[in-house]
Design an enzyme around this catalytic site. Structure first.
Site, PDB file in Angstrom:
ATOM      1  N   GLY A  66       0.217  -2.165   0.137  1.00  0.00           N
ATOM      2  CA  GLY A  66      -0.679  -1.353   0.027  1.00  0.00           C
ATOM      3  C   GLY A  66      -1.227  -0.403   1.180  1.00  0.00           C
ATOM      4  O   GLY A  66      -0.504  -0.343   1.961  1.00  0.00           O
ATOM      5  N   ASN A  67      -2.212   0.038   1.005  1.00  0.00           N
ATOM      6  CA  ASN A  67      -3.047   0.953   2.217  1.00  0.00           C
ATOM      7  C   ASN A  67      -4.585   0.971   1.972  1.00  0.00           C
ATOM      8  O   ASN A  67      -4.898   0.456   1.073  1.00  0.00           O
ATOM      9  CB  ASN A  67      -2.278   2.230   2.388  1.00  0.00           C
ATOM     10  CG  ASN A  67      -2.639   3.078   1.042  1.00  0.00           C
ATOM     11  OD1 ASN A  67      -3.890   3.544   0.582  1.00  0.00           O
ATOM     12  ND2 ASN A  67      -1.703   3.390   0.191  1.00  0.00           N
ATOM     13  N   TYR A  68      -5.035   1.564   3.043  1.00  0.00           N
ATOM     14  CA  TYR A  68      -6.726   1.345   3.151  1.00  0.00           C
ATOM     15  C   TYR A  68      -7.293   2.399   2.147  1.00  0.00           C
ATOM     16  O   TYR A  68      -8.479   2.621   2.232  1.00  0.00           O
ATOM     17  CB  TYR A  68      -6.982   1.519   4.538  1.00  0.00           C
ATOM     18  CG  TYR A  68      -6.657   0.299   5.541  1.00  0.00           C
ATOM     19  CD1 TYR A  68      -7.134  -0.772   4.991  1.00  0.00           C
ATOM     20  CD2 TYR A  68      -5.935   0.506   6.469  1.00  0.00           C
ATOM     21  CE1 TYR A  68      -7.098  -2.418   5.467  1.00  0.00           C
ATOM     22  CE2 TYR A  68      -5.657  -0.815   7.254  1.00  0.00           C
ATOM     23  CZ  TYR A  68      -6.128  -2.064   6.892  1.00  0.00           C
ATOM     24  OH  TYR A  68      -5.789  -2.956   7.483  1.00  0.00           O
ATOM     25  N   ALA A 101      -3.129   8.207  -2.321  1.00  0.00           N
ATOM     26  CA  ALA A 101      -2.400   7.682  -1.324  1.00  0.00           C
ATOM     27  C   ALA A 101      -1.186   6.662  -1.730  1.00  0.00           C
ATOM     28  O   ALA A 101      -1.407   5.507  -1.644  1.00  0.00           O
ATOM     29  CB  ALA A 101      -3.141   6.920  -0.060  1.00  0.00           C
TER      30      ALA A 101
END
Ligand code: CTP
Length: 403
Positions: free
Chosen positions: A217-219, A284
């Site tokens: 995943g990402n932030y 994102a």
């Protein structure tokens, strides 16, 4: 400053600073606005409704159950006065907002005219907290003020200085001119210029599963996309928000579609693409996903390394560009260098009308912050750089640029 034709509802709760509202009403009236005032019962201890009704030219609303003459005024509007007042306003300004009123708003408590009207207001609600410093910095109030923002209310920071208690610190209500200026800013960004427009927005990260308990995943917090949805809704648009996993409240009147993976986001976008006027992709999205998902939990093996084979996800923005049914298409990009060159390349490759570039290296920009530092570039290479501002303000600039 011309506010002719604007309808301002001012809510006053019980704090010493309530006296500043007389000047505020005068400023609104002088600029041509129509003003109605509602007061909580405890505000009556600080300022007289007689003064406020004389200044505003309208009866001050205090009682949730006003005594009405059944022979003359028993229409549905008088019986549900708070609902119609909420719908009437172009902006609802609450100043001063006490700790008590803020706590009630956060929890949806509607035990007086002011708090009931907040629940039915469709306009932007601008809240100006004012109280003693200890009350303002109390963890409960800190949490409530932050919850106000999460719920989509706009908050004016209180000022520091001398307080009614004789102590000095943060918690002062700004002067009437300052609140007036904030009101103007919101009204300028919150005109109903997107009335009837259909807008599709993507937000947040995507989670690409490795096994049943882990993912890539990402932030991304989703704050930029949610701010866009809120700002577009307030400007009258019919907004659909496709979001990855985030812990944000859905702005009122926005249709939310929850997804986890890039593939789910792609399907949701595909199903909702037709008929839009504007499509903004601020999500994102993971560029790669594990080629296969392990069933159950992947156990540690004896070796030191674990290799996960990945493959490209579908580019949702590119798909939208190739299947454009007449909407304006806006993408986002995270660039740390050569932003114009890369942005123009992305605009061309994905058939975009505009791209919003943020540089995560700049202080105040990026994934987790409430602020952003954006550059907007259109397909002709015109570039507009903006200073650091809240994501809600940045959303306003993006919507202005689309127009
Ligand atoms: N996007 C998308 N689907 C993907 C990947 C990205 O819709 N699978 C969208 C994002 O929502 C964003 C834009 O494409 O609007 C970002 O483009 P991308 O090419 O991924 O840019 P970066 O990740 O910034 O750049 P890079 O090419 O450097 O990886």
């Amino acid at each position: 400053m011309n506010l002719k034709g604007k309808k301002i509802l001012l809510g006053i709760s019980g704090g010493i600073a309530a006296y500043k509202c007389c000047e505020l009403v005068r400023l609104y009236k002088k600029s041509g606005a129509e003003v109605k005032v509602t007061m909580t019962p405890s505000a009556l201890n600080f300022v007289s409704p007689v003064t406020l009704s004389a200044l505003s030219g309208n009866e001050v609303m205090i009682n949730l159950f006003p005594e009405v003459d059944p022979n003359t005024s028993s229409t549905i509007e008088t019986k549900t006065w708070h609902i119609y007042t909420g719908l009437w306003a172009d902006i609802f300004v609450i100043a001063p907002a006490t700790a008590n009123t803020i706590a009630k708003i956060v929890h949806g408590i509607s035990d007086n005219f002011l708090t009931s009207t907040v629940l039915s207001a469709r306009s932007p609600v601008l809240i100006s907290p004012a109280m003693d410093e200890d009350m303002y910095l109390n963890e409960a109030t800190v949490r409530n003020v932050s919850a106000l923002r999460e719920l989509g209310y706009l908050v004016i920071e209180p000022e520091s200085g001398e307080l009614a208690s004789g102590l000095s610190g943060v918690g002062r209500l700004p002067e009437a001119e300052t609140i007036f200026q904030h009101t103007l800013n919101v009204l300028n960004g919150a005109n109903r210029d997107l009335e009837g427009k259909k807008i599709l927005i993507t937000a947040g990260p995507t989670y690409e599963p490795i096994d049943d308990v882990r993912f890539i995943g990402n932030y991304s917090s989703g704050k930029m996309g949610f701010s866009l949805a809120l700002a577009a809704m307030q400007r009258g648009a019919d907004v659909k928000l496709v979001t990855g996993p985030v812990s944000l409240k859905t702005p009122r009147h926005v249709t939310r579609i929850d997804v986890n993976t890039a593939e789910e986001m792609f399907n949701a976008v595909k199903d909702n693409l037709k008929g839009n006027d504007i499509v903004i992709m601020s999500a994102a999205v993971a560029d790669y996903k594990p080629k296969s998902v392990h069933k159950g939990k992947l156990k540690k093996s004896t070796g030191d390394n674990l290799a996960i084979e990945t493959e490209r996800t579908v580019d949702i923005l590119e798909y939208a560009g190739k299947n454009n049914t007449g909407f304006k298409l806006i993408g986002f990009a995270l660039e740390t260098e050569n932003e114009i060159e890369y942005a123009l390349d992305k605009i061309k490759r994905k058939d975009l009308d505009m791209i919003v570039v943020n540089n995560p290296k700049v202080e105040g920009a990026g994934f987790k912050t409430d602020t952003n530092v954006i550059t907007i570039i259109d397909k002709n290479g015109n570039k507009n750089e903006y200073p650091k501002m809240t994501k809600f303000e940045a959303a306003g600039k993006i919507l202005d640029s689309i127009k």
